[in-house]
Design an enzyme around this catalytic site. Structure first.
Site, short mmCIF file in Angstrom:
data_model
loop_
_atom_site.label_atom_id
_atom_site.label_comp_id
_atom_site.label_asym_id
_atom_site.label_seq_id
_atom_site.Cartn_x
_atom_site.Cartn_y
_atom_site.Cartn_z
N ASP A 105 0.67 -1.09 0.08
CA ASP A 105 -0.05 -0.04 0.05
C ASP A 105 0.70 1.19 0.05
O ASP A 105 1.60 1.37 0.79
CB ASP A 105 -0.90 -0.16 1.31
CG ASP A 105 -2.16 0.82 1.13
OD1 ASP A 105 -3.35 0.70 1.00
OD2 ASP A 105 -1.82 1.99 1.25
N ASN B 167 -12.92 -3.00 2.61
CA ASN B 167 -13.94 -2.01 2.63
C ASN B 167 -14.89 -2.18 1.44
O ASN B 167 -14.38 -2.44 0.42
CB ASN B 167 -13.16 -0.54 2.46
CG ASN B 167 -12.16 -0.41 3.64
OD1 ASN B 167 -12.51 -0.67 4.66
ND2 ASN B 167 -11.07 0.14 3.39
N VAL C 70 -10.77 2.89 -3.65
CA VAL C 70 -10.61 2.32 -5.04
C VAL C 70 -11.54 1.10 -5.41
O VAL C 70 -11.60 0.20 -4.56
CB VAL C 70 -8.99 1.83 -5.27
CG1 VAL C 70 -8.62 1.07 -6.49
CG2 VAL C 70 -7.95 2.84 -4.73
N HIS D 89 -10.30 -5.51 -3.28
CA HIS D 89 -8.85 -5.62 -2.85
C HIS D 89 -8.99 -6.00 -1.31
O HIS D 89 -10.04 -5.65 -0.70
CB HIS D 89 -8.02 -4.62 -2.96
CG HIS D 89 -8.39 -3.23 -2.38
ND1 HIS D 89 -9.18 -2.45 -3.30
CD2 HIS D 89 -8.30 -2.63 -1.34
CE1 HIS D 89 -9.61 -1.40 -2.48
NE2 HIS D 89 -9.07 -1.53 -1.32
P1 AMP Z 1 -9.68 1.25 0.06
O1 AMP Z 1 -10.14 2.59 0.91
O2 AMP Z 1 -10.09 -0.13 0.94
O3 AMP Z 1 -10.38 1.33 -1.39
O4 AMP Z 1 -8.02 1.44 -0.12
C1 AMP Z 1 -7.54 1.72 -1.22
C2 AMP Z 1 -6.00 1.80 -0.80
O5 AMP Z 1 -5.37 1.77 -1.98
C3 AMP Z 1 -5.34 2.70 0.19
O6 AMP Z 1 -5.07 2.26 1.54
C4 AMP Z 1 -4.50 3.48 -0.62
O7 AMP Z 1 -3.27 3.70 0.22
C5 AMP Z 1 -3.90 2.48 -1.64
N1 AMP Z 1 -3.56 3.15 -2.71
C6 AMP Z 1 -4.05 4.05 -3.37
N2 AMP Z 1 -3.25 3.97 -4.54
C7 AMP Z 1 -2.17 3.43 -4.72
C8 AMP Z 1 -1.12 3.09 -5.61
N3 AMP Z 1 -1.06 3.60 -6.46
N4 AMP Z 1 -0.02 2.21 -5.03
C9 AMP Z 1 -0.33 1.30 -3.85
N5 AMP Z 1 -1.49 1.46 -2.99
C10 AMP Z 1 -2.26 2.54 -3.39
#
Ligand code: AMP
Ligand code: ZN
Length: 118
Positions: free
Chosen positions: A31, A87, A96, A100
């Site tokens: 992350d 989430n 995102v 995941h």
């Molecule tokens: P969620 O809130 O479960 O959708 O989590 C999305 C996660 O993706 C967050 O913890 C971000 O820090 C992570 N994230 C966003 N962009 C990137 C990226 N380019 N590479 C790695 N992690 C990312």
């Protein structure tokens, strides 16, 4: 591949990531904004938006990811245990919209919930 999806682009290698594992089903990377010493994202290669969008045909994939988690945790040295978070939807804090699993552990992991200890 869905054109405007960040994680599809990472899976396709179009956007760089700190990858720690990959196979024909999933890509696992660090992350970018870690909430603990170890914070990995387990991302299926298939674009599935969230848990709300799972179909019966995904049952094998989901079980596969569950069984992969302890292996990844062991590789990361998390011998005392680890936390997993999924989430789902805006109300669940999903940012995102490509399914995941967060795998967290080690220094900085607080007792309850999903925030970093201060
Ligand atoms: P969620 O809130 O479960 O959708 O989590 C999305 C996660 O993706 C967050 O913890 C971000 O820090 C992570 N994230 C966003 N962009 C990137 C990226 N380019 N590479 C790695 N992690 C990312
Ligand atoms: Zn996607």
């Amino acid at each position: 591949m869905t054109t405007d999806c960040l994680f599809c682009k990472i899976v396709a290698g179009e956007i760089p990531s700190e990858q720690v594992y990959s196979d024909e089903h999933v890509v696992v990377f660090k992350d970018i904004n870690p909430k603990a010493a170890v914070h990995l994202l387990i991302v299926p290669r298939e674009h599935i938006i969230s848990l709300n969008d799972l179909e019966e045909r995904h049952d094998g994939l989901m079980a596969y990811m569950m069984r992969l988690l302890p292996k990844l945790a062991k590789e990361q040295g998390l011998d005392k245990g680890f936390r997993t978070v999924i989430n789902t939807g805006p109300g669940g804090g999903q940012l995102v919209f490509h399914l995941h699993i967060h795998l967290l552990g080690g220094e900085g992991l607080s007792g309850v919930g999903f925030s970093r200890a201060v």
